[in-house]
Design an enzyme around this catalytic site. Structure first.
Site, PDB file in Angstrom:
ATOM      1  N   CYS A  82       0.821  -1.213   0.000  1.00 11.72           N
ATOM      2  CA  CYS A  82       0.000   0.000   0.000  1.00 11.72           C
ATOM      3  C   CYS A  82       0.853   1.261   0.000  1.00 11.72           C
ATOM      4  O   CYS A  82       0.338   2.350  -0.253  1.00 11.72           O
ATOM      5  CB  CYS A  82      -0.963  -0.003   1.173  1.00 11.72           C
ATOM      6  SG  CYS A  82      -0.170   0.093   2.781  1.00 11.72           S
ATOM      7  N   SER A 362      14.409   4.455   4.533  1.00  9.31           N
ATOM      8  CA  SER A 362      15.855   4.642   4.385  1.00  9.31           C
ATOM      9  C   SER A 362      16.388   5.520   5.508  1.00  9.31           C
ATOM     10  O   SER A 362      15.641   6.298   6.132  1.00  9.31           O
ATOM     11  CB  SER A 362      16.149   5.312   3.047  1.00  9.31           C
ATOM     12  OG  SER A 362      15.603   6.611   3.052  1.00  9.31           O
ATOM     13  N   GLN A1213     -11.198 -19.506  18.933  1.00  6.55           N
ATOM     14  CA  GLN A1213     -12.105 -18.435  19.343  1.00  6.55           C
ATOM     15  C   GLN A1213     -11.753 -17.924  20.738  1.00  6.55           C
ATOM     16  O   GLN A1213     -11.794 -16.727  21.005  1.00  6.55           O
ATOM     17  CB  GLN A1213     -13.556 -18.958  19.349  1.00  6.55           C
ATOM     18  CG  GLN A1213     -14.116 -19.196  17.968  1.00  6.55           C
ATOM     19  CD  GLN A1213     -14.235 -17.914  17.182  1.00  6.55           C
ATOM     20  OE1 GLN A1213     -14.914 -16.974  17.585  1.00  6.55           O
ATOM     21  NE2 GLN A1213     -13.550 -17.824  16.066  1.00  6.55           N
ATOM     22  N   GLU A1280     -17.635 -15.671  22.096  1.00  5.28           N
ATOM     23  CA  GLU A1280     -17.454 -14.385  22.778  1.00  5.28           C
ATOM     24  C   GLU A1280     -16.811 -14.481  24.155  1.00  5.28           C
ATOM     25  O   GLU A1280     -16.232 -13.520  24.644  1.00  5.28           O
ATOM     26  CB  GLU A1280     -18.828 -13.720  22.966  1.00  5.28           C
ATOM     27  CG  GLU A1280     -19.524 -13.412  21.671  1.00  5.28           C
ATOM     28  CD  GLU A1280     -20.964 -13.049  21.937  1.00  5.28           C
ATOM     29  OE1 GLU A1280     -21.324 -11.892  21.743  1.00  5.28           O
ATOM     30  OE2 GLU A1280     -21.732 -13.941  22.356  1.00  5.28           O
TER      31      GLU A1280
HETATM   32  C1  LIG Z   1       3.595   2.355   9.407  1.00  6.62           C
HETATM   33  C2  LIG Z   1       4.789   3.154   9.807  1.00  6.62           C
HETATM   34  C3  LIG Z   1       5.353   2.921  11.042  1.00  6.62           C
HETATM   35  C4  LIG Z   1       6.468   3.671  11.444  1.00  6.62           C
HETATM   36  N1  LIG Z   1       6.981   3.434  12.672  1.00  6.62           N
HETATM   37  C5  LIG Z   1       8.065   4.134  13.074  1.00  6.62           C
HETATM   38  C6  LIG Z   1       8.633   3.918  14.349  1.00  6.62           C
HETATM   39  O1  LIG Z   1       8.169   3.087  15.126  1.00  6.62           O
HETATM   40  N2  LIG Z   1       9.710   4.663  14.696  1.00  6.62           N
HETATM   41  C7  LIG Z   1      10.250   5.576  13.838  1.00  6.62           C
HETATM   42  O2  LIG Z   1      11.233   6.169  14.183  1.00  6.62           O
HETATM   43  N3  LIG Z   1       9.728   5.805  12.653  1.00  6.62           N
HETATM   44  C8  LIG Z   1       8.645   5.122  12.244  1.00  6.62           C
HETATM   45  N4  LIG Z   1       8.100   5.383  11.026  1.00  6.62           N
HETATM   46  C9  LIG Z   1       8.652   6.478  10.214  1.00  6.62           C
HETATM   47  C10 LIG Z   1       9.773   6.021   9.329  1.00  6.62           C
HETATM   48  O3  LIG Z   1      10.917   5.796  10.094  1.00  6.62           O
HETATM   49  C11 LIG Z   1      10.044   7.090   8.290  1.00  6.62           C
HETATM   50  O4  LIG Z   1       8.885   7.284   7.549  1.00  6.62           O
HETATM   51  C12 LIG Z   1      11.139   6.654   7.353  1.00  6.62           C
HETATM   52  O5  LIG Z   1      12.319   6.484   8.022  1.00  6.62           O
HETATM   53  C13 LIG Z   1      11.326   7.600   6.197  1.00  6.62           C
HETATM   54  O6  LIG Z   1      12.194   7.006   5.260  1.00  6.62           O
HETATM   55  P1  LIG Z   1      11.814   6.852   3.708  1.00  6.62           P
HETATM   56  O7  LIG Z   1      12.970   6.317   2.997  1.00  6.62           O
HETATM   57  O8  LIG Z   1      10.577   6.070   3.563  1.00  6.62           O
HETATM   58  O9  LIG Z   1      11.537   8.365   3.362  1.00  6.62           O
HETATM   59  P2  LIG Z   1      10.777   8.953   2.111  1.00  6.62           P
HETATM   60  O10 LIG Z   1       9.328   9.016   2.409  1.00  6.62           O
HETATM   61  O11 LIG Z   1      11.166   8.260   0.872  1.00  6.62           O
HETATM   62  O12 LIG Z   1      11.387  10.423   2.121  1.00  6.62           O
HETATM   63  C14 LIG Z   1      11.215  11.237   3.228  1.00  6.62           C
HETATM   64  C15 LIG Z   1      11.891  12.596   3.033  1.00  6.62           C
HETATM   65  O13 LIG Z   1      13.281  12.427   3.027  1.00  6.62           O
HETATM   66  C16 LIG Z   1      13.873  13.118   1.941  1.00  6.62           C
HETATM   67  N5  LIG Z   1      15.053  12.364   1.559  1.00  6.62           N
HETATM   68  C17 LIG Z   1      15.172  11.018   1.481  1.00  6.62           C
HETATM   69  N6  LIG Z   1      16.432  10.688   1.175  1.00  6.62           N
HETATM   70  C18 LIG Z   1      17.113  11.842   1.041  1.00  6.62           C
HETATM   71  C19 LIG Z   1      18.451  12.139   0.732  1.00  6.62           C
HETATM   72  N7  LIG Z   1      19.346  11.193   0.485  1.00  6.62           N
HETATM   73  N8  LIG Z   1      18.833  13.428   0.675  1.00  6.62           N
HETATM   74  C20 LIG Z   1      17.932  14.405   0.924  1.00  6.62           C
HETATM   75  N9  LIG Z   1      16.648  14.174   1.224  1.00  6.62           N
HETATM   76  C21 LIG Z   1      16.245  12.906   1.284  1.00  6.62           C
HETATM   77  C22 LIG Z   1      12.803  13.164   0.905  1.00  6.62           C
HETATM   78  O14 LIG Z   1      12.996  14.266   0.063  1.00  6.62           O
HETATM   79  C23 LIG Z   1      11.552  13.285   1.743  1.00  6.62           C
HETATM   80  O15 LIG Z   1      11.307  14.634   2.017  1.00  6.62           O
HETATM   81  C24 LIG Z   1       6.998   4.657  10.589  1.00  6.62           C
HETATM   82  C25 LIG Z   1       6.436   4.873   9.329  1.00  6.62           C
HETATM   83  C26 LIG Z   1       5.338   4.139   8.945  1.00  6.62           C
HETATM   84  C27 LIG Z   1       4.726   4.376   7.604  1.00  6.62           C
HETATM   85  S1  FES Z   2      -2.918  -2.260   3.860  1.00  2.00           S
HETATM   86 FE1  FES Z   2      -2.298  -2.156   5.910  1.00  2.00          FE
HETATM   87  S2  FES Z   2      -0.179  -2.138   5.687  1.00  2.00           S
HETATM   88 FE2  FES Z   2      -0.827  -1.959   3.698  1.00  2.00          FE
END
Ligand SMILES: Cc1cc2nc3c(=O)[nH]c(=O)nc-3n(C[C@H](O)[C@H](O)[C@H](O)COP(=O)(O)OP(=O)(O)OC[C@H]3O[C@@H](n4cnc5c(N)ncnc54)[C@H](O)[C@@H]3O)c2cc1C
Ligand code: FES
Ligand code: FES
Length: 1349
Positions: A82, A362, A1213, A1280
């Site tokens: 998703c 990342s 259950q 239940e």
């Molecule tokens: C379901 C869920 C659970 C989570 N649980 C936790 C948790 O328990 N603890 C926690 O700490 N975090 C949690 N997170 C957050 C997660 O750690 C961050 O969303 C994640 O680390 C972001 O990394 P990404 O690569 O997906 O970023 P992206 O969404 O790909 O990018 C995020 C931002 O970073 C910028 N960016 C990325 N790489 C670079 C680069 N090399 N140079 C400059 N800018 C850059 C992009 O421009 C953008 O603005 C959760 C997120 C989700 C969706």
């Molecule tokens: S639909 Fe729930 S994690 Fe993607």
């Protein structure tokens, strides 16, 4: 730059599926493809499910495989589809559940074992569970148990309680998995040779629900290989920039760093998307739009890992799961003193999100998106990490500081810069680094507060040279206690310093009393609790570090050596250490079948769920998996944003301008009745809650319908809302009359009591959180106004009735079909009928099929919850613990319409005695009418609330008398033949048996002594144990609800088709019905099929609820089969040696009523329930007094299940219900704004139990040798009852808290409300730290949330 338009995004070789999820994912793709990058490839795989759409549930898990042409390595990892932008998948192989195995080709051992170990119930989470495990096995063919449980961190299941899922996956572990019952030498699985018989007190009891000997061997060499054409493609495209141009968005994947920098200069606002876990959510939830997106995944500089003299340099595109592996390797290979920062990062990574998110997110994305609760940033900052930046202007380095994290312009990266890599320094000898986090759930939940702390001492001393403390979850960004730290430099590390540090930090870190997220005092308490933990950790470390001259340091000796002995020090050191998630173990013991029973008769055997394999292969079809129908439209609703208001106008003109929008449907389009007299389908003149449906937009696609809905403008004239029970009482706002039951003479009872106590309790509501959101597809047949309605309802005939009445046609024109439902728990009884009406009115108006699949947040907003409860008690008792009188007043928050609330309050009143015989007893109950979404039925129907309340006043008596709670329970418990307060007779013998058996099986007394001993040794961690009895009733207090019908066809070829009125919600009703038919017709299960529930085959079916669905429908199936078998008898007698097929063919050639129940409320008496179910649960927990965290150590349940038709289904259950109860009573919190808007609308904000929350040892025993003569085959309904038993965890936590308070001399008659969250546990374990936090006077500020119970 090479540009490719609409390239083949996915290679679909035999091993790869496209991004599955059928229609759900087709919509998702459009959403995810960044505007008009419309995908043209066929989407026909429905295995992958969409449970939340925001990465929080894991139902959509797929495996991504990539090939790196430079390192020539293939990487497999699990991912939440998703959140996956389609464009990011270019060149990858995506394996969906269909690619793992199917019934048409070969079932994979993972799928087979999951099904055979009963790891699926509704099956909606199952494909995701399979994929998480599959990705793990691709990387680790013989994983450790730790790896297995970690792999499931990101997968939620609302049905099973996880135990059977872990059980099935244990069989892949490359290590012995038995705990030897923690030292007893017994095998916890007790499965020598699979399902084994054991003699348990001479009764024929059996344990184990599946036979591992039947499992196919796992052979990793049989897995599909990475498609060679993708390797070739990766090689060939190395130097090519890929551009995907959509209508609104351009996605660019540059091939080199230089190109990325040029693009960043050209498009400085374009995000650099790696994992998309942050940007993706901003786009989905925040509505942010990015015209250009840069994807740097192929740039090798961003993936480097270098060991330098100063530390590790890690590429910014490195995923968090990779980071974890890199750090683990470094920690094992480097001297300990150099790896303290790495260890702190690893500590956070262990609980951060789930494995899917860790595999996507990342390091660079984490750092740049810098959410306030992101866990790694504070550690990186205190560790003095450095960001290596590059732009077309050149390279530079900036420190990752608190200024950077708070977005200070002069400390930030510039718009044209990117982070290439991050230097994570080695720690020094005199460095101490720690990381902390506390969340609502230990894993896969954002922190409430997190922190990283680092201190550097003058070499060889305890004098602070440098100190750095950062907190997350306090403000909108990570904050630093910089000034406090500066003031502490030069101080010695001792208690005086600690006290000063706490005062300074609390003075510097400000948290407004209205702060978003609430829990303000708790968050303040965590600031200093973490600090104290750090203090002790450092002290502990210093002892090792400077042990030689420790005794010479006067300040240290003050704390450690002079005043406090080593033993006492250990007691205080219990503040250290986190609870670990250990793989659970368990036993399941049930009555064996009669040895005389024919082997082909499946009744009483733990038969696998009829759809178990199809759940695991993703072939099981749910409403949204049905193929699109020609001309089908999608529907999205416009909901009220006000709790109470007049609708002044509805302006849909802008919606019609959205491309693809076909129509807007309102109440005026309903030809017949707009809902019922109690509840409208579309709001008319007034809205009565936030989330009420006002109108609906239908469009060619889902995304267009949603865009259209966003454009509809509603003008309101606001009216005063009533939101809380307190408000409702004040305004005399109720639904129905007061319900009352009275027994004995209440006044006399109180007069005779030695003592009287009074108290109150609030119990919060609960979200159903079934994994499949409500779904409906309406297809006009084009003739005679006929319509097919495919719905995920528990109540087919109600859907039919309401749709027919809305369209002003006869019911016989509406055909309602239900194949299966992905979990319901009562939440799909009433509301699906209104969703069906809305879709049917739209279909009627447009003449086209209409599909309406609710988004998770809409579902949670609209459907309503378990009723929040408020109770007051007055209890009179003797000094020896005998309760002589109880006067109870109960209220529930019903919300804005009656729904099932009257029945819920009736059940609360009728069940308030739970297991106790109170001679003088009065219960009164009222359902409060408020302007919240209408609360509805939920598993247990009010009993979990009344039972918890009953156990609370019984516990209060124990506290007041100073007697052990189990003694007070025992002496007041029903015994032998008895009557309830409403004069229904019952036999409590089995209640007593369950009690004795549970005391014995759980080794209650010895474990209680051990817990007390533990508590003496540990000041900051305490154990608690509680044993809770239960008298539950199955069914309803009206005979009408116990009707059922079935239709059984025997075809010429001997095959049998069974249909009945019950709905398969995951509770295994279809499996049991097949077992009944098999026994009655005397044919093997393989001859019998069950297709769907439908109003065309079984009319007027009642709701599938109240634990009696299997019994009432079972009787109907039994009846039908017996009639048919009787008709065949003469033919069989003529040819006794013949086969079933012969008799059926010869037959072709030659040509209950349910339980009686009633309740007379005038007389306050009745036979309200068909029968009683007894059970007892004993749970043990350990709490962390400083954070409020708790660990479920062990639970033993003894249940009076009588003769189970299918022990696997019934135990499933009970376990699933129990874990749902644990969620209800200890974790799940619904948060509502002062304006009546629910905040908790998804897995990100609302936490249901995950794998880490199940007891480490979880045993379920059925009471031997008991019978229930009135139910089919002497069974009892188990649907239940288990929920309430989750309260044993609540009371075990209470026991632990009582021990804390006793030790600290605090009053022991404290009040606890439900859920007993980390916040409540922490705050009630009052200490110096909770004393020192600032408090705000209620009424002087506007709180972020309100208490509606
Ligand atoms: C379901 C869920 C659970 C989570 N649980 C936790 C948790 O328990 N603890 C926690 O700490 N975090 C949690 N997170 C957050 C997660 O750690 C961050 O969303 C994640 O680390 C972001 O990394 P990404 O690569 O997906 O970023 P992206 O969404 O790909 O990018 C995020 C931002 O970073 C910028 N960016 C990325 N790489 C670079 C680069 N090399 N140079 C400059 N800018 C850059 C992009 O421009 C953008 O603005 C959760 C997120 C989700 C969706
Ligand atoms: S639909 Fe729930 S994690 Fe993607
Ligand atoms: S089986 Fe897991 S959610 Fe239903």
């Amino acid at each position: 730059m090479n540009t490719e338009n609409c390239p083949p995004l996915l290679n679909t070789s035999q091993m790869t599926g496209d991004l599955g999820g059928g229609n759900a994912n087709k919509r998702e793709m459009e959403n995810q493809a960044f505007s008009s990058l419309t995908t043209s490839f066929a989407v026909c795989l429905t295995g992958t499910k969409k449970g939340c759409g925001i990465g929080g549930c894991g139902a959509c898990t797929v495996m991504i495989s990539t090939y790196d042409p430079v390192s020539k390595k293939i990487l497999h990892y699990p991912a939440n589809s998703c959140l996956l932008p389609i464009c990011s998948l270019h060149g990858t192989a995506v394996t969906t559940v269909e690619g793992v195995g199917s019934t048409k080709t070969r079932i994979h051992p993972i799928q087979e074992r999951l099904a055979k170990c009963h790891g699926s119930q509704c099956g909606f989470c199952t494909p995701g569970m399979v994929m998480s495990m599959y990705a793990l096995l691709r990387n680790h063919p013989e994983p450790s148990m730790e790896q297995i449980t970690a792999a499931l961190d990101g997968n939620l299941c609302r049905c099973t309680g996880y135990r059977p899922i872990i059980e099935s996956y244990k069989s892949f572990a490359g290590e012995p998995t038995c705990c030897q019952l923690r030292g007893t030498g017994q095998c916890c699985l007790d499965q020598e040779g699979g399902v084994s018989s054991s003699s348990d007190r001479g009764d024929r009891m059996r344990s184990g629900l599946c036979n591992p000997e039947e499992f196919q061997p796992a052979d990793p060499s049989q897995e599909f290989i990475f498609p060679p054409e993708l390797m070739r493609m990766a090689q060939e495209q190395q130097g090519r920039t890929l551009v995907f141009q959509g209508e609104r968005t351009m996605w660019i994947s540059p091939a080199s760093l230089r190109e990325l920098l040029e693009l960043k200069t050209k498009y400085p606002k374009a995000p650099v998307v790696v994992g998309n876990t942050s940007v993706g959510l901003d786009m989905k939830i925040g509505g942010v739009h990015h015209p250009v997106i840069l994807h740097p995944d192929r740039i090798s500089e961003l993936r480097i890992v270098n060991n330098t003299n100063n530390g590790l340099v890690i590429g910014a595109a490195c995923r968090l799961a990779q980071l974890r592996d890199i750090l683990m390797k470094a920690v094992s290979g480097l001297p300990e003193e150099k790896t303290k920062i790495f260890c702190a990062l690893l500590q956070q990574l262990r609980t951060l999100a789930g494995e899917q998110i860790r595999s996507l997110a990342s390091l660079g994305g984490h750092i740049v998106s810098r959410g306030s609760t992101w866990d790694l940033n504070p550690v990186l900052a205190v560790g003095n990490s450095v960001l290596n930046l590059t732009s077309t202007d050149g390279k530079r380095q900036i420190p990752l500081t608190d200024d950077f994290l708070s977005g200070c312009k002069n400390a930030d990266i510039k718009p044209n810069e990117i982070i290439v890599s991050v230097l994570i320094p080695y720690s020094k000898k005199d460095d101490f680094v720690s990381a902390f986090r506390q969340a609502e759930r230990r894993k896969n939940a954002l922190s409430i507060v997190n922190s990283a702390m680092r201190v550097l001492f003058k070499p060889g001393t305890n004098v602070i040279m440098d100190l750095n403390i950062l907190y997350g979850g306090i403000g909108s960004t990570t904050v630093s206690a910089r000034k406090s730290c500066q003031k502490l430099v030069g101080r010695q590390w001792n208690e005086h310093m600690l006290g000063e540090a706490c005062r300074l930090v609390l003075g510097e870190i400000f948290l407004s009393p209205s702060a978003p997220g609430g829990k303000v005092e708790y968050r303040r308490a965590l600031l200093v609790s973490f600090l104290f933990k750090f203090y002790l950790q450092v002290l502990h470390g210093l002892k090792i570090l400077v042990s030689d001259f420790l005794r010479q340091i006067s300040e240290l000796t003050l704390f450690m050596w002079d005043r406090i002995s080593e033993r006492a020090l250990c007691k205080y050191m219990s503040a250290l250490g986190n609870f670990e998630c250990r793989p659970p173990q368990g036993r399941q013991v049930y009555q064996d079948v009669d040895p005389e029973q024919p082997p082909q008769d499946p009744v009483g055997h733990p038969i696998m769920h009829q759809s178990g394999v199809k759940h695991a292969t993703g072939e099981a079809v749910y409403c949204d998996d049905m193929h699109p129908i020609d001309g089908e439209l999608s529907l999205a609703v416009v909901k009220s944003s006000k709790a109470h208001a007049k609708i002044v106008s509805i302006d849909a003109s802008e919606a019609f301008k959205v491309p693809g929008v076909v129509d807007v449907v309102t109440a005026s389009d309903v030809p017949g009745e707009n809902g019922t007299k109690n509840e409208k389908a579309f709001a008319e003149e007034e809205v009565i809650c936030v989330g009420q449906i006002i109108c609906a937009v239908v469009a060619e696609s889902d995304i267009q319908a949603k865009r259209g809905a966003e454009k509809v403008k509603i003008q309101y004239e606001e009216l005063e809302p009533i939101l809380t029970i307190e408000d409702a009482i004040k305004h005399n706002s109720y639904i129905g009359k007061e319900k009352k039951v009275e027994k004995g003479n209440i006044e006399k009872g109180f007069n005779s009591a030695d003592e009287i106590i009074e108290g109150e309790m609030h119990i919060g509501g609960q979200e159903h959180f079934y994994l499949e959101p409500n779904s409906v597809l309406v297809v006009p047949r084009g003739e005679d106004n006929e319509m097919d309605v495919y719905s995920s309802t528990q109540y087919s005939s109600n859907v039919q009735e309401l749709v027919a009445s809305a369209l002003d046609i006869q019911s016989n024109k509406i055909m309602c079909h239900i194949k299966r439902v992905g979990g319901a728990f009562g939440g799909k009884i009433t509301k699906p009928s209104y969703f069906a009406v809305i879709a049917a009115v739209a279909a009627n108006k447009t003449g086209r099929p209409v599909r309406f699949i609710l988004e998770r947040h809409d579902d949670m907003l609209i459907v309503g919850n378990r009723h929040p409860f408020f109770g007051k008690y007055k209890v009179g008792f003797m000094n020896d613990g005998r309760i002589v009188a109880a006067d109870i007043q109960a209220y529930i928050n019903a919300g804005c319409t009656p729904d099932e609330s009257e029945m819920v309050i009736e059940f609360i009143v009728l069940k308030m005695d739970n297991a106790y015989k109170i001679p003088n007893f009065r219960v009164r109950g009222r359902a409060c009418k408020t302007h919240l979404p209408s609360n509805t039925a939920f598993r247990g129907f009010g009993f979990p609330q009344s039972g918890l309340f009953a156990e609370t006043w019984v516990t209060a008596v124990a506290t007041q008398t100073g007697l052990p709670p189990e003694q007070v329970r025992d002496m007041n418990m029903y015994e032998g033949l008895n009557v309830t307060p409403f004069k229904e007779q019952f036999d409590a013998t089995n209640l007593r048996k369950c009690w004795t058996e549970c005391l014995e099986k759980s080794e209650y007394y010895s474990r209680k002594t051990a817990a007390e001993e533990f508590n003496k040794q540990n000041y900051w961690k305490k154990k608690g144990i509680a044993i809770i009895p239960m008298k539950f009733t199955a069914g309803f207090n009206k005979t009408f609800y116990h009707q059922a019908a079935a239709l059984v066809h025997i075809y010429k070829d001997g095959s049998v088709l069974v249909t009945h009125g019950g709905v398969e919600l995951g509770q295994g009703i279809h499996t049991k019905m097949l077992q009944v038919a098999s026994r009655e017709l005397k044919v093997p299960l393989s001859y019998i099929h069950l297709c769907e529930t439908s109003t065309t085959t079984v009319p007027n079916a009642l709701i599938t609820a109240g634990s009696v669905g299997s019994e009432t429908n079972g009787k109907a199936v039994q009846d039908a089969c017996q009639i048919l078998r009787k008709r065949l008898e003469p033919i069989i007698q003529k040819n006794p040696e013949g086969k079933w097929e012969d008799w059926v063919s010869a037959a072709c050639l030659s040509s209950y009523r349910g339980y009686v129940t009633y309740m007379n409320w005038e007389k306050e008496e009745g036979h309200a329930f068909p029968y009683f179910i007894f059970g007892v649960a004993c749970s043990e927990v350990e709490i962390d007094c400083l954070t409020g965290d708790h660990q479920n150590i062990r639970t033993d349940i003894v249940m009076d299940a009588c003769f189970s038709i299918n022990p696997a289904v019934d135990i499933g259950q009970i376990e699933g219900g129990f874990i749902q109860g644990v969620g209800l009573f200890t974790m799940e919190e619904i948060k509502v704004s002062p304006e009546g808007k629910q905040y908790t609308l998804g897995p990100d904000t609302y936490k249901i139990p995950a794998v880490c929350d199940i007891p480490e040892q979880f045993n379920v025993y059925f009471l031997p040798n008991t019978r229930n003569p009135i139910a089919i085959y002497s069974s009892k309904g188990m649907g239940e009852a288990g929920v309430f038993l989750g309260s044993s965890v609540f009371f075990a936590i209470r026991d632990a808290i009582a021990s804390v308070r006793k030790e600290r001399g605090l009053p022991e008659n404290f009040t606890l409300n439900s859920p007993l969250t980390t916040e409540q546990i922490r705050m009630v374990c009052a200490d110096d730290f909770t004393e020192m936090i600032p408090r705000d006077k209620p009424g002087t500020y506007k709180p972020w949330d309100i208490e509606v119970a």
